[in-house]
Every structure is written in structure tokens, then in C-alpha cells.
Design a protein around this motif. Structure first.
Motif, PDB file in Angstrom:
ATOM      1  N   GLN A 246      11.367 -15.330  -8.663  1.00 47.31           N
ATOM      2  CA  GLN A 246      11.587 -15.671  -7.257  1.00 47.31           C
ATOM      3  C   GLN A 246      11.744 -14.407  -6.417  1.00 47.31           C
ATOM      4  N   GLU A 247      12.460 -13.438  -6.976  1.00 50.19           N
ATOM      5  CA  GLU A 247      12.631 -12.176  -6.262  1.00 50.19           C
ATOM      6  C   GLU A 247      11.291 -11.447  -6.133  1.00 50.19           C
ATOM      7  N   GLU A 248      10.481 -11.499  -7.201  1.00 51.75           N
ATOM      8  CA  GLU A 248       9.149 -10.885  -7.137  1.00 51.75           C
ATOM      9  C   GLU A 248       8.306 -11.552  -6.066  1.00 51.75           C
ATOM     10  N   GLN A 249       8.402 -12.889  -5.973  1.00 49.10           N
ATOM     11  CA  GLN A 249       7.637 -13.611  -4.960  1.00 49.10           C
ATOM     12  C   GLN A 249       8.107 -13.246  -3.555  1.00 49.10           C
ATOM     13  N   ARG A 250       9.438 -13.116  -3.409  1.00 53.47           N
ATOM     14  CA  ARG A 250       9.959 -12.712  -2.094  1.00 53.47           C
ATOM     15  C   ARG A 250       9.485 -11.309  -1.740  1.00 53.47           C
ATOM     16  N   THR A 251       9.515 -10.429  -2.732  1.00 52.79           N
ATOM     17  CA  THR A 251       9.055  -9.061  -2.492  1.00 52.79           C
ATOM     18  C   THR A 251       7.570  -9.039  -2.164  1.00 52.79           C
ATOM     19  N   GLN A 252       6.784  -9.817  -2.907  1.00 44.34           N
ATOM     20  CA  GLN A 252       5.350  -9.889  -2.653  1.00 44.34           C
ATOM     21  C   GLN A 252       5.071 -10.442  -1.260  1.00 44.34           C
ATOM     22  N   HIS A 253       5.894 -11.419  -0.850  1.00 40.73           N
ATOM     23  CA  HIS A 253       5.727 -11.972   0.497  1.00 40.73           C
ATOM     24  C   HIS A 253       5.992 -10.905   1.552  1.00 40.73           C
ATOM     25  N   LEU A 254       7.054 -10.117   1.326  1.00 41.95           N
ATOM     26  CA  LEU A 254       7.378  -9.066   2.286  1.00 41.95           C
ATOM     27  C   LEU A 254       6.285  -8.007   2.330  1.00 41.95           C
ATOM     28  N   VAL A 255       5.756  -7.676   1.156  1.00 43.94           N
ATOM     29  CA  VAL A 255       4.735  -6.632   1.073  1.00 43.94           C
ATOM     30  C   VAL A 255       3.422  -7.091   1.693  1.00 43.94           C
ATOM     31  N   SER A 256       3.120  -8.382   1.580  1.00 36.76           N
ATOM     32  CA  SER A 256       1.802  -8.871   1.993  1.00 36.76           C
ATOM     33  C   SER A 256       1.795  -9.578   3.349  1.00 36.76           C
ATOM     34  N   THR A 257       2.941  -9.682   4.016  1.00 39.52           N
ATOM     35  CA  THR A 257       3.033 -10.492   5.236  1.00 39.52           C
ATOM     36  C   THR A 257       3.340  -9.627   6.451  1.00 39.52           C
ATOM     37  N   ASP A 258       2.667  -9.922   7.539  1.00 40.94           N
ATOM     38  CA  ASP A 258       2.987  -9.325   8.831  1.00 40.94           C
ATOM     39  C   ASP A 258       4.220 -10.037   9.372  1.00 40.94           C
ATOM     40  N   MET A 259       5.291  -9.307   9.587  1.00 44.36           N
ATOM     41  CA  MET A 259       6.576  -9.914   9.912  1.00 44.36           C
ATOM     42  C   MET A 259       6.592 -10.611  11.269  1.00 44.36           C
ATOM     43  N   LEU A 260       5.776 -10.139  12.199  1.00 41.55           N
ATOM     44  CA  LEU A 260       5.796 -10.743  13.538  1.00 41.55           C
ATOM     45  C   LEU A 260       5.080 -12.087  13.555  1.00 41.55           C
ATOM     46  N   THR A 261       3.904 -12.152  12.963  1.00 37.70           N
ATOM     47  CA  THR A 261       3.074 -13.358  13.066  1.00 37.70           C
ATOM     48  C   THR A 261       3.140 -14.254  11.830  1.00 37.70           C
ATOM     49  N   GLY A 262       3.617 -13.721  10.690  1.00 34.95           N
ATOM     50  CA  GLY A 262       3.633 -14.503   9.455  1.00 34.95           C
ATOM     51  C   GLY A 262       2.294 -14.551   8.755  1.00 34.95           C
ATOM     52  N   ALA A 307       8.292  -8.004  24.736  1.00 34.73           N
ATOM     53  CA  ALA A 307       8.786  -9.290  24.246  1.00 34.73           C
ATOM     54  C   ALA A 307       7.758 -10.390  24.515  1.00 34.73           C
ATOM     55  N   VAL A 308       7.174 -10.351  25.714  1.00 33.31           N
ATOM     56  CA  VAL A 308       6.124 -11.319  26.039  1.00 33.31           C
ATOM     57  C   VAL A 308       4.882 -11.040  25.189  1.00 33.31           C
ATOM     58  N   GLY A 309       4.588  -9.756  24.998  1.00 33.60           N
ATOM     59  CA  GLY A 309       3.450  -9.396  24.144  1.00 33.60           C
ATOM     60  C   GLY A 309       3.616  -9.951  22.730  1.00 33.60           C
ATOM     61  N   ASP A 310       4.843  -9.880  22.205  1.00 30.52           N
ATOM     62  CA  ASP A 310       5.090 -10.443  20.866  1.00 30.52           C
ATOM     63  C   ASP A 310       4.899 -11.959  20.866  1.00 30.52           C
ATOM     64  N   LEU A 311       5.350 -12.615  21.934  1.00 31.64           N
ATOM     65  CA  LEU A 311       5.184 -14.062  22.042  1.00 31.64           C
ATOM     66  C   LEU A 311       3.703 -14.431  22.090  1.00 31.64           C
ATOM     67  N   VAL A 312       2.919 -13.637  22.786  1.00 31.12           N
ATOM     68  CA  VAL A 312       1.481 -13.882  22.870  1.00 31.12           C
ATOM     69  C   VAL A 312       0.849 -13.764  21.487  1.00 31.12           C
ATOM     70  N   LEU A 313       1.211 -12.733  20.757  1.00 32.13           N
ATOM     71  CA  LEU A 313       0.655 -12.545  19.410  1.00 32.13           C
ATOM     72  C   LEU A 313       1.036 -13.703  18.491  1.00 32.13           C
ATOM     73  N   GLN A 314       2.286 -14.150  18.562  1.00 29.87           N
ATOM     74  CA  GLN A 314       2.734 -15.257  17.709  1.00 29.87           C
ATOM     75  C   GLN A 314       2.006 -16.557  18.061  1.00 29.87           C
ATOM     76  N   THR A 315       1.858 -16.825  19.368  1.00 28.48           N
ATOM     77  CA  THR A 315       1.175 -18.045  19.798  1.00 28.48           C
ATOM     78  C   THR A 315      -0.293 -18.008  19.400  1.00 28.48           C
ATOM     79  N   PHE A 316      -0.901 -16.850  19.617  1.00 22.04           N
ATOM     80  CA  PHE A 316      -2.307 -16.683  19.234  1.00 22.04           C
ATOM     81  C   PHE A 316      -2.492 -16.918  17.733  1.00 22.04           C
ATOM     82  N   ALA A 317      -1.617 -16.326  16.897  1.00 19.38           N
ATOM     83  CA  ALA A 317      -1.729 -16.473  15.441  1.00 19.38           C
ATOM     84  C   ALA A 317      -1.580 -17.928  15.033  1.00 19.38           C
ATOM     85  N   MET A 318      -0.609 -18.633  15.637  1.00 24.53           N
ATOM     86  CA  MET A 318      -0.374 -20.029  15.296  1.00 24.53           C
ATOM     87  C   MET A 318      -1.565 -20.898  15.695  1.00 24.53           C
TER      88      MET A 318
END
Length: 427
Positions: A246-262, A307-318
Motif C-alpha cells: 500500500q505504501e509502494e502504491q501511495r509512493t507510486q501515485h505521488l511519483v506518477s501524478t500531477d498534484m494540481l490536476t490529478g 489561484a484562478v489559473g490553478d482553477l482553470v487547469l483543474q476544470t480543464f483537466a476534469m
């Protein structure tokens, strides 16, 4: 001859009547019980018992007389010096005709030292069992016969906590445990054991097990030996590694994921993208991919703040993620730049998928303070052929993206020879 045998008997041999009165005794008995031979004649044999009235010697004597059958068992006796000793006793009725009284032949062997060793060994065994039961794992011995059939010869008590099974049930039927191995891991288990049996190299495997508390990850390690009869034995250990996985999976998720957009990040895209490319190459198929860039994103940041720029990126990704299938690869390469690989999609079908995505982004409306913010995206499409390079395909998609932005943005541009698209649609 009988006299010689009695004299050389390595223990105590007594002849008694039905009342237990000693009629005769072997001369060497003093060595084993401390009582001189001549001092025993005429006394009842029960005086040797720690409980002369109700002890085991009285019961053995009564058994032989009443049933005319031998008795054998452990007796606790007292030596002449008062020391207690354990004797292995045999009471044997001697055949006699009706004119002669019944006699009993009693033999006693001092087993005190043997019993002490047995008790010592039993104590050590209990201590070892206790230690094994407290180990953070399960010790086992697995056997494979010449026909390849598997059975467990031993399992420590920790198996119940690990797998919800008793050691006895698994030793009785190995499949009670093996059937709980996840189906997709069973082939790996069988193959790894077969390889270890042939090479006699240590066996190691991580696999999943279905338990009453849910699935668990186990790590198995064992050393094989081959017997002369063709049987292979593995002595090994099973460890629960669920927390570690589980810890390896969490670490892999952190390593492979963009934290802002998921989304996947650049590193994960190339890892998974290369796997998709290799699979498609084996099937002789092409893979469509596209580079995406949010139009005028720097202006949004400068005008409305990060902050708005981050919201735009998150909305766009979703929004984009909702337009794609779960197995399509969508990643953020950095800033406002994204990439998508359409898995198992024909190149001629990619255009409509991506243009629908562009339209969905164009329809986004974000309420920012007193302003309704709208965004658009430009896309450059390329095709990765079966024997092509992922880097080259990305470069071609980037060139198409450049043309899309140069030609006015909010559009999808593909290669001039893209299949199934006429010149009007291409621009």
C-alpha cells in the motif's frame, strides 16, 4: 540357562505370588533400585511404590491377577536412598496348571533419565512453537512429489491470523490455501515453484491471497532440497506485506501524478505510453496521440492571479478526462501543456473524439468575481505507427499544435495526410 538370563538382566526382575509377595529377585537389582536382593524376598512389591496402598503397582498387580493378562506402564518408585525414579514396568502372568498357584514376573527398567530428556525436549519444542507463533510471518514446509502434486507437511500457528485457516486444515488439504490465491497470481505461483524445483534455486514471490478480512499481499521465500526419491521439499516463510505494498502504491501515485490536476505527470506518461506503444506494435496497430495547449493561459494568470489559473487547469483537466475513456492516457507535461493517447482507437476515429473534447472545453464557463471566464484549447494530432518512436510522434504532434495556434487557436490540426479527414475539416 534361565538362571544366567536372570542374573544378567539389565534392570529389576522379580517373581511374585498373586498377593505381590516377592519370591525371587535377580542379583543385579541393587544397582537399579538400591535395595539388596536378599532384603526384598518376602516383602510385598508395593513397598517400592511412592504410594504403597493405592499406587500404580497395586493397580497393575490387581489387573494381572483378575484378567490374567499382561500390564505395562510407567511407575513412580522410591529407591533405597529415598530418591524417586521412573520405571517402565511390565507385569506378566506366568502360565500354570490348576495344581500350581499363579505367579507374576515383574520387570522394571529405570527410564528416569530418558523421561527427563523427553520432558526437556518437549519444553524446548513448546518454546520453539511459541516463538514461531509470535513471528511476524508463517513458517512452512511444502512437498512436491514426483508427479508434481503439492502438499504442506508443516505450518506454524500464525497461519490462522495470516489467512484465516488452521494449520491442520491446510496440511490435510493444500488447496484450502492454494485456492485462495488470486486467479491472476496462480500462474506465477505455479511457474515460480516449477522453476525452483528444476533449478533448486531459492523460491521468492509476491502474490495476493483472499482472506475473510479481504485480500492481502504475501511475500513467500523458501529454500528447496531434492530427496533421492524425487520429492522436492521447500522450507520457507510467508510474510504479510500488505502495508508495504500500500505504501509502494501511495509512493507510486505521488511519483506518477500531477498534484494540481490529478493527471499523470510527464514521467508516468512516458512509462505508460511506451507500454501502449509496445502493445500496439505487437498487434500491428497505430496509436493516435495529441498535444493540447490552453489558449492565452499566461493572460489568465496575469489578469486574475495564479489561484484562478490553478482553477482553470483543474476544470480543464476534469472536463477532458470526462470526454475520454478510463483507459485513454491523459497527462500534464507541464504548465498549460497536456498530451493524450487514444488507446485502441483507429486513427480515422480520433479526429471526432478530439474535436468533441475541444468543443466541451470551449463550453466551459467559470464565474470569477464578477466575470464569466471562458477558455479554449488548441490541439495538434499525430499518429504513432506500429514501428514508430513515441518521441518522434510527440514532436509531430507538437508541430501540429504550433500550426493550430498560428492559425488562430481553438482548433484541432492534424498531419496533412491524416486518414478520413477532408481538407475543410483538417483546418
Amino acid at each position: 540357562m534361565a538362571e544366567a538370563l536372570l542374573d544378567d538382566f539389565p534392570g529389576v526382575a522379580l517373581l511374585t505370588d498373586i498377593y505381590g509377595v516377592i519370591l525371587r529377585v535377580n542379583p543385579g537389582c541393587e544397582l537399579y533400585i538400591g535395595h539388596p536382593a536378599e532384603a526384598l524376598i518376602g516383602r510385598r512389591i508395593t513397598f517400592l511404590d511412592v504410594d504403597p496402598l493405592h499406587g500404580d503397582i497395586s493397580h497393575a498387580l490387581a489387573h494381572c491377577v483378575a484378567r490374567r493378562r499382561p500390564w505395562q506402564g510407567m511407575l513412580l518408585c522410591r529407591r533405597f536412598d529415598g530418591r524417586l525414579i521412573h520405571q517402565d514396568g511390565v507385569f506378566q502372568p506366568l502360565a500354570a496348571d490348576a495344581s500350581e498357584p499363579l505367579r507374576l514376573l515383574v520387570t522394571l527398567h529405570d527410564v528416569t533419565e530418558l523421561r527427563q530428556r523427553a520432558l526437556h525436549d518437549h519444553t524446548l519444542l513448546e518454546r520453539l512453537q511459541g516463538t514461531l507463533s509470535r513471528l511476524p510471518g508463517v513458517v512452512f514446509q511444502l512437498r512436491q512429489d514426483a508427479r508434481g502434486r503439492l502438499d504442506f507437511l508443516y505450518f506454524s500457528d500464525g497461519l490462522r491470523a495470516l489467512a484465516g485457516l488452521s494449520a491442520g486444515s491446510v496440511m490435510h488439504r493444500a488447496d484450502a490455501l492454494l485456492e485462495r490465491v488470486y486467479s491472476e497470481d496462480r500462474k506465477a505461483l505455479a511457474a515460480s515453484l516449477a522453476q525452483s524445483a528444476v533449478s533448486l534455486e531459492p523460491w521468492e514471490l509476491e502474490f495476493r491471497l483472499d482472506t475473510p478480512e479481504g485480500f492481502r499481499w504475501l511475500e513467500g521465500r523458501a529454500s528447496p532440497t531434492r530427496r533421492g526419491d524425487g520429492i522436492t521439499l521447500w522450507d520457507g516463510l510467508l510474510l504479510c506485506i500488505t502495508s508495504r505494498k500500500q505504501e509502494e502504491q501511495r509512493t507510486q501515485h505521488l511519483v506518477s501524478t500531477d498534484m494540481l490536476t490529478g493527471l499523470f505527470n510527464r514521467r508516468a506518461f512516458f512509462d505508460f505510453g511506451e507500454a501502449v506503444r509496445a502493445r500496439a506494435a505487437r498487434q500491428g496497430r497505430s496509436v493516435p496521440l495529441a498535444m493540447l495547449d490552453l489558449d492565452h493561459f499566461k493572460r489568465i494568470n496575469d489578469t486574475h492571479g495564479h489561484a484562478v489559473g490553478d482553477l482553470v487547469l483543474q476544470t480543464f483537466a476534469m472536463t477532458c478526462r470526462d470526454c475520454l475513456r478510463p483507459y485513454d492516457i491523459f497527462a500534464r507535461l507541464g504548465g498549460e501543456e497536456f498530451v493524450v493517447m487514444l488507446v485502441d482507437t483507429l486513427p480515422e476515429d480520433a479526429w471526432s473524439v478530439l474535436d468533441r473534447l475541444r468543443a466541451e472545453v470551449e463550453a466551459i464557463e467559470l464565474e470569477v468575481a464578477d466575470t464569466t471566464l471562458r477558455i479554449t484549447v488548441s490541439l495538434g494530432l499525430a499518429v504513432l505507427p506500429p514501428e514508430g518512436s513515441l518521441d518522434l510522434a510527440l514532436s509531430q504532434a507538437d508541430q501540429a499544435l504550433y500550426r493550430a495556434k498560428h492559425e488562430g487557436r481553438n482548433r484541432l490540426v492534424g498531419p496533412l495526410d491524416f486518414p478520413g479527414i477532408d481538407e475543410g475539416e483538417r483546418q
